[in-house]
Write an enzyme that holds these catalytic residues in place. Structure first.
Site, PDB file in Angstrom:
ATOM      1  N   LEU A   1       0.811  -1.214   0.000  1.00  0.00           N
ATOM      2  CA  LEU A   1       0.000   0.000   0.000  1.00  0.00           C
ATOM      3  C   LEU A   1       0.844   1.263   0.000  1.00  0.00           C
ATOM      4  O   LEU A   1       0.367   2.328  -0.399  1.00  0.00           O
ATOM      5  CB  LEU A   1      -0.930   0.001   1.225  1.00  0.00           C
ATOM      6  CG  LEU A   1      -1.881  -1.180   1.356  1.00  0.00           C
ATOM      7  CD1 LEU A   1      -2.689  -1.079   2.648  1.00  0.00           C
ATOM      8  CD2 LEU A   1      -2.810  -1.265   0.155  1.00  0.00           C
ATOM      9  N   GLY A   2       2.068   1.158   0.468  1.00  0.00           N
ATOM     10  CA  GLY A   2       2.933   2.328   0.509  1.00  0.00           C
ATOM     11  C   GLY A   2       4.308   1.951   1.025  1.00  0.00           C
ATOM     12  O   GLY A   2       4.527   0.865   1.572  1.00  0.00           O
TER      13      GLY A   2
ATOM     14  N   GLY B   1       8.371   3.910   2.315  1.00  0.00           N
ATOM     15  CA  GLY B   1       9.228   5.063   2.539  1.00  0.00           C
ATOM     16  C   GLY B   1      10.598   4.576   2.946  1.00  0.00           C
ATOM     17  O   GLY B   1      10.951   3.405   2.730  1.00  0.00           O
TER      18      GLY B   1
ATOM     19  N   THR C   1       4.152  -0.542   4.025  1.00  0.00           N
ATOM     20  CA  THR C   1       2.796  -0.804   4.503  1.00  0.00           C
ATOM     21  C   THR C   1       2.141  -1.773   3.528  1.00  0.00           C
ATOM     22  O   THR C   1       2.136  -1.542   2.315  1.00  0.00           O
ATOM     23  CB  THR C   1       1.966   0.494   4.587  1.00  0.00           C
ATOM     24  OG1 THR C   1       2.636   1.431   5.429  1.00  0.00           O
ATOM     25  CG2 THR C   1       0.584   0.205   5.146  1.00  0.00           C
TER      26      THR C   1
ATOM     27  N   LYS D   1       2.083  -2.653   9.036  1.00  0.00           N
ATOM     28  CA  LYS D   1       3.118  -1.643   8.912  1.00  0.00           C
ATOM     29  C   LYS D   1       4.435  -2.228   9.378  1.00  0.00           C
ATOM     30  O   LYS D   1       4.505  -2.833  10.452  1.00  0.00           O
ATOM     31  CB  LYS D   1       2.766  -0.396   9.733  1.00  0.00           C
ATOM     32  CG  LYS D   1       1.501   0.307   9.293  1.00  0.00           C
ATOM     33  CD  LYS D   1       1.244   1.569  10.093  1.00  0.00           C
ATOM     34  CE  LYS D   1       2.307   2.609   9.831  1.00  0.00           C
ATOM     35  NZ  LYS D   1       1.996   3.901  10.493  1.00  0.00           N
TER      36      LYS D   1
ATOM     37  N   ASP E   1       0.022  14.727  11.873  1.00  0.00           N
ATOM     38  CA  ASP E   1       0.253  14.516  10.436  1.00  0.00           C
ATOM     39  C   ASP E   1      -1.074  14.352   9.700  1.00  0.00           C
ATOM     40  O   ASP E   1      -1.233  13.451   8.873  1.00  0.00           O
ATOM     41  CB  ASP E   1       1.144  13.299  10.208  1.00  0.00           C
ATOM     42  CG  ASP E   1       1.769  13.293   8.807  1.00  0.00           C
ATOM     43  OD1 ASP E   1       1.815  14.370   8.174  1.00  0.00           O
ATOM     44  OD2 ASP E   1       2.196  12.218   8.349  1.00  0.00           O
TER      45      ASP E   1
END
Length: 444
Positions: free
Chosen positions: A18-19, A21, A26, A42, A141
């Site tokens: 999903l993501g 960095g 994730t 995560k 955030d």
């Protein structure tokens, strides 16, 4: 490297990334011990690009989420670590089926004032609950990518990776968290307070309304310049401006205060917009249809220009039809000089033909479909159509065009744009008429 299909901790099978960095990933995963129920996993790879501060934030997120029990915040189910060449730390959360507001913006969605107001109320309700805890929990955030529109059409707040549950002690070191464009000045100095989350919410609402990331909008004396890009009630615009005031003391100090002020505002009503004087925009409306004709120069009220345009059209078309075959004939007959003169004449007439005075935009709505059409000499040259009931929003975008958003379709949302010829007053008037007609239509 992790890949789909792998099973971590003998329990969680990776399905879709999903993501990612620096040192973080994730995943959408299946909990094999719970009938393959979907979860969000995560992961933090410690020792690669991550530092101790990253691990502290990761552990803090796990601890706080375990203590929270909120219907609009995904619950923390589990946490674990795996030492397999790389030391991985994992955090397992409930999966919320839905779409992030950022993804909706990227798909072409433009949020109406009613939608933005509802989102603001839902997020403020979540923040009210978080900020009232002892100690207060600050998200730090908030942005469209961390706000999920669930399948139940409710807003969920996700990604507590920057969460704080106690103020920084003066003189100690701190980790700068947040996202540029959404983060207030005091947070970059390590002094986040509840009003810092309100600032982030305000900038997120600006993004939803304008379709432009706040970091890309101009500023004047640290205040974001956005109001010229939207058509909303002054009361809501003033409320958002107060949320995003650069001076902490000038903002609402709590989610409760912001929520009370928003709920006390009068119902949304489009401000009265009169037909601009001297406009040549033709607008006809009835219960069955709305038709708008926009000349290329909508404010040109000199009748001589229209007469000249008709004369040019009467001359240009016959000459253009004559010049092309004559040019070919002269080339065949090796009459080069004559062919060149005919070519020059044809080019002159061609540029007369594409003169913008001959162009107009035709827009029509009825109960079944709508049409946005560019016409030249009253003949169609470019046509966009859509289903009226699929219209989601009609607004003025960041480029100064009237934009009709329809959908969703399998390919996403569709944008139908027009109105670059209009002045600001004409755009406001046309927008008001279209929105008013669509509202009237829904009552029929």
């Amino acid at each position: 490297m992790l890949s789909a299909g792998e099973i971590l901790y003998d329990r969680y099978q990776l399905k879709e990334k999903l993501g990612h960095g620096a040192g973080r990933q994730t995943w959408l995963a299946a909990d094999l011990s719970a009938n393959s129920e979907p979860v969000v996993l995560k992961l933090l790879a410690f020792g690669e690009q991550s530092q101790w501060d990253d691990l502290k934030l990761f552990e803090r997120e796990s601890q706080i989420l375990r203590q929270l029990d909120h219907l609009r915040i995904p619950k923390c189910r589990d946490s674990f670590s795996i030492d397999d060449r790389i030391l991985w730390f994992g955090l397992v959360q409930d999966y919320i089926p839905g779409t992030s507001l950022k993804q909706l913006i990227q798909d072409g969605k433009r949020f109406s004032e009613t939608e933005v107001r509802r989102i603001a109320i839902e997020v403020l309700t979540i923040l009210r609950d978080l900020h009232s805890l002892n100690p207060a929990v600050l998200h730090r955030d908030i942005k469209p990518s961390n706000l999920i529109l669930g399948a139940d059409q409710q807003i969920y707040l996700v990604d507590f990776g920057a969460v704080q549950d106690r103020p920084n002690v003066e003189g100690t070191t701190f980790t700068v968290v947040g996202t540029y464009g959404y983060t207030p000045i005091e947070q970059f100095g390590g002094r986040a307070v509840p009003a810092s989350d309100l600032y982030a919410l305000g900038t997120s609402l600006i993004h939803l309304l304008t379709g432009v990331c706040p970091a890309d909008l101009p500023q004047r004396q640290l205040r974001i310049q956005w109001r010229n890009l939207v058509t909303i009630s002054p009361a809501l615009a003033d409320w958002i401006d107060r949320l995003t005031h650069p001076d902490l003391e000038q903002r609402f100090q709590s989610a409760i205060e912001a929520l009370d002020r928003l709920n006390s505002e009068p119902p949304i009503a489009f401000p009265p917009v009169e037909r601009p004087k001297n406009t040549r925009v033709q607008l006809q409306r009835s219960k069955k249809r709305l038709e708008i004709v926009i000349p290329k120069h909508a404010q040109d009220d000199d009748p001589r220009s229209e007469i000249l345009g008709l004369m040019m059209a009467g001359v240009a078309l016959p000459i253009l039809m004559f010049a092309v075959p004559m040019f070919v004939i002269m080339l065949i007959m090796n009459a080069l000089s004559s062919a060149i003169w005919i070519l020059i004449l044809g080019l002159i007439v061609f540029f007369m033909f594409i003169n913008p005075r001959f162009q107009r935009t035709y827009v029509k709505f009825d109960h079944r479909e709508f049409i946005v059409e560019t016409q030249r000499f009253n003949a169609m040259s470019n046509r966009m159509t859509g289903i009226t009931r699929d219209i989601r929003e009609v607004r003025r975008d960041a480029n100064g065009l009237i934009t009709i958003t329809s959908g969703p379709y399998r390919t996403g949302y569709r944008l139908h744009q027009f109105g670059e010829e209009l002045t600001d007053f004409e755009q406001a008037w046309v927008l008001k008429e279209i929105r008013s007609w669509l509202k009237l239509k829904s009552r029929d």
